[in-house]
Design an enzyme around this catalytic site. Structure first.
Site, PDB file in Angstrom:
ATOM      1  N   HIS A   1       0.836  -1.207   0.000  1.00 47.50           N
ATOM      2  CA  HIS A   1       0.000   0.000   0.000  1.00 47.50           C
ATOM      3  C   HIS A   1       0.871   1.258   0.000  1.00 47.50           C
ATOM      4  O   HIS A   1       0.541   2.254  -0.659  1.00 47.50           O
ATOM      5  CB  HIS A   1      -0.948   0.020   1.198  1.00 47.50           C
ATOM      6  CG  HIS A   1      -1.851  -1.175   1.253  1.00 47.50           C
ATOM      7  ND1 HIS A   1      -2.549  -1.521   2.378  1.00 47.50           N
ATOM      8  CD2 HIS A   1      -2.149  -2.110   0.310  1.00 47.50           C
ATOM      9  CE1 HIS A   1      -3.250  -2.616   2.133  1.00 47.50           C
ATOM     10  NE2 HIS A   1      -3.017  -2.995   0.892  1.00 47.50           N
TER      11      HIS A   1
ATOM     12  N   HIS B   1      -9.400  -2.017  -4.680  1.00 45.35           N
ATOM     13  CA  HIS B   1      -8.271  -2.312  -3.785  1.00 45.35           C
ATOM     14  C   HIS B   1      -7.314  -3.314  -4.429  1.00 45.35           C
ATOM     15  O   HIS B   1      -6.089  -3.210  -4.254  1.00 45.35           O
ATOM     16  CB  HIS B   1      -8.736  -2.841  -2.421  1.00 45.35           C
ATOM     17  CG  HIS B   1      -7.569  -3.029  -1.508  1.00 45.35           C
ATOM     18  ND1 HIS B   1      -6.979  -1.986  -0.834  1.00 45.35           N
ATOM     19  CD2 HIS B   1      -6.802  -4.116  -1.237  1.00 45.35           C
ATOM     20  CE1 HIS B   1      -5.921  -2.420  -0.176  1.00 45.35           C
ATOM     21  NE2 HIS B   1      -5.793  -3.712  -0.395  1.00 45.35           N
TER      22      HIS B   1
ATOM     23  N   ASP C   1      -3.355  -2.688  -4.925  1.00 47.56           N
ATOM     24  CA  ASP C   1      -2.317  -3.661  -4.565  1.00 47.56           C
ATOM     25  C   ASP C   1      -1.394  -3.936  -5.754  1.00 47.56           C
ATOM     26  O   ASP C   1      -0.167  -3.958  -5.615  1.00 47.56           O
ATOM     27  CB  ASP C   1      -2.958  -5.005  -4.171  1.00 47.56           C
ATOM     28  CG  ASP C   1      -3.398  -5.057  -2.717  1.00 47.56           C
ATOM     29  OD1 ASP C   1      -2.958  -4.221  -1.910  1.00 47.56           O
ATOM     30  OD2 ASP C   1      -4.193  -5.969  -2.398  1.00 47.56           O
TER      31      ASP C   1
ATOM     32  N   HIS D   1      -0.679 -11.021  -4.851  1.00 47.86           N
ATOM     33  CA  HIS D   1       0.705 -10.584  -4.688  1.00 47.86           C
ATOM     34  C   HIS D   1       1.697 -11.556  -5.331  1.00 47.86           C
ATOM     35  O   HIS D   1       2.700 -11.141  -5.899  1.00 47.86           O
ATOM     36  CB  HIS D   1       1.028 -10.427  -3.205  1.00 47.86           C
ATOM     37  CG  HIS D   1       0.143  -9.430  -2.520  1.00 47.86           C
ATOM     38  ND1 HIS D   1       0.043  -8.119  -2.937  1.00 47.86           N
ATOM     39  CD2 HIS D   1      -0.699  -9.553  -1.469  1.00 47.86           C
ATOM     40  CE1 HIS D   1      -0.820  -7.484  -2.156  1.00 47.86           C
ATOM     41  NE2 HIS D   1      -1.287  -8.329  -1.264  1.00 47.86           N
TER      42      HIS D   1
HETATM   43 ZN   LIG Z   1      -3.939  -4.628  -0.101  1.00 47.12          ZN
END
Ligand SMILES: [Zn+2]
Length: 297
Positions: free
Chosen positions: A77, A236, A240, A263
């Site tokens: 973030h 969001h 990310d 991720h």
């Molecule tokens: Zn996040």
């Protein structure tokens, strides 16, 4: 010629690590041109840890870096906010291992950096311009970078759940016409309440609460304040991905498309790109004609 940027003075934040649950103090400081973003653990003196894709050591529910045996957790973030403000160089000092989660979005980081001010450095800003498509996948999930004159980012997630089914699961943002600061940086983390125990069993989400995430039960959003944007969930995921991609070390001129990528896959994409020198060129932009398209608001 666009110049590199850094923060103009120290910016401070105090909070907790969302995964460790531990209190942490963070200070962002100016850094010279061509330093990039680097982290320094004040509790573990030593060389700084560079915010680079090749230093990503863990992608379980967050992106963590490790260099010289020292770890920095949950950088995504903050990296997203730094991209959104066009900050190329900064030193991030932390009193313990995890970046504070704040409200679960990138907005508090944007606000403290704007409060400290932004300084231009007399060195041209460099970009990674994508010249051919690079794609990675894992099962059904897929992430792609492709050529585009500006920066466009798209994301789709798939989840058959009564709450997710009520809101958009796809987003596409062209940053030539949409402001990251106005439209993206406030999107908070989210999670299903019933998955919290599983996360805590692996020592994750120990600091997670409705103050730093949108909680979702079997058929509704638990937070009384509701959502900040109609498409906050998918937004969001985009926030990310932008933070994960900024671990390339330079902003991208190109298009990102993520389908259920998290991720792990975002980092796999960044590493794949770096392994393909024929898929990108380093470039300094010749004009400021489309500043916003390249994350210079
Ligand atoms: Zn996040």
């Amino acid at each position: 010629m666009l110049c590199q940027r850094t923060i103009d003075g120290p910016a401070h934040a105090i909070g907790i690590g969302v995964h460790s649950g531990r209190p942490v103090r963070m200070t962002l400081r100016p850094a010279d041109a061509d330093t990039g973003i680097e982290f320094q653990r004040l509790d573990k003196p030593g060389r700084p840890i560079r915010a680079r894709a090749e230093n990503v050591s863990d992608t379980t529910l967050a992106t963590s870096l490790s260099e010289g045996g020292v770890q920095i957790a949950t950088v995504e973030h903050l990296m997203s906010a730094l991209w959104g403000l066009g900050i190329d160089n900064a030193r991030v000092e932390l009193s313990s291992e995890e970046v504070p989660i704040m409200d679960g979005s990138a907005q508090p980081f944007v606000e403290i950096i704007q409060g400290a001010g932004i300084r231009n450095l007399a060195v041209p800003r460099k970009f990674i311009r994508i010249t051919r498509e690079v794609s990675v996948s894992q099962g059904e999930a897929k992430a792609t970078l492709s050529p585009y004159d500006g920066f466009r980012a798209g994301y789709t997630f798939v989840a058959d759940h009564p709450v997710f089914n009520r809101y958009p699961k796809t987003i596409e943002v062209d940053f030539a016409s949409t402001s990251y600061l106005d439209e993206v940086c406030g999107a908070r983390s989210f999670g299903l309440m019933r998955e919290l125990d599983q996360a805590r069993a692996i020592r994750k989400c120990l600091g997670s609460s409705l103050d730093n995430a949108v909680g979702i039960d079997d058929d509704e959003i638990v937070n009384t304040e509701g959502l900040r944007y109609e498409d906050e969930f998918v937004k969001h995921k985009l926030l990310d991905a932008i933070g994960d991609l900024y671990l390339l070390g330079l902003p991208v001129i190109g298009a990102f498309d993520g389908y259920m990528s998290g991720h792990t896959l975002n980092n796999k994409l960044a590493r794949a790109l770096l392994r393909c020198p024929d898929a990108w060129v380093l470039q300094a932009l010749p004009t400021t004609r489309r500043r916003q398209a390249y994350s210079l608001h």
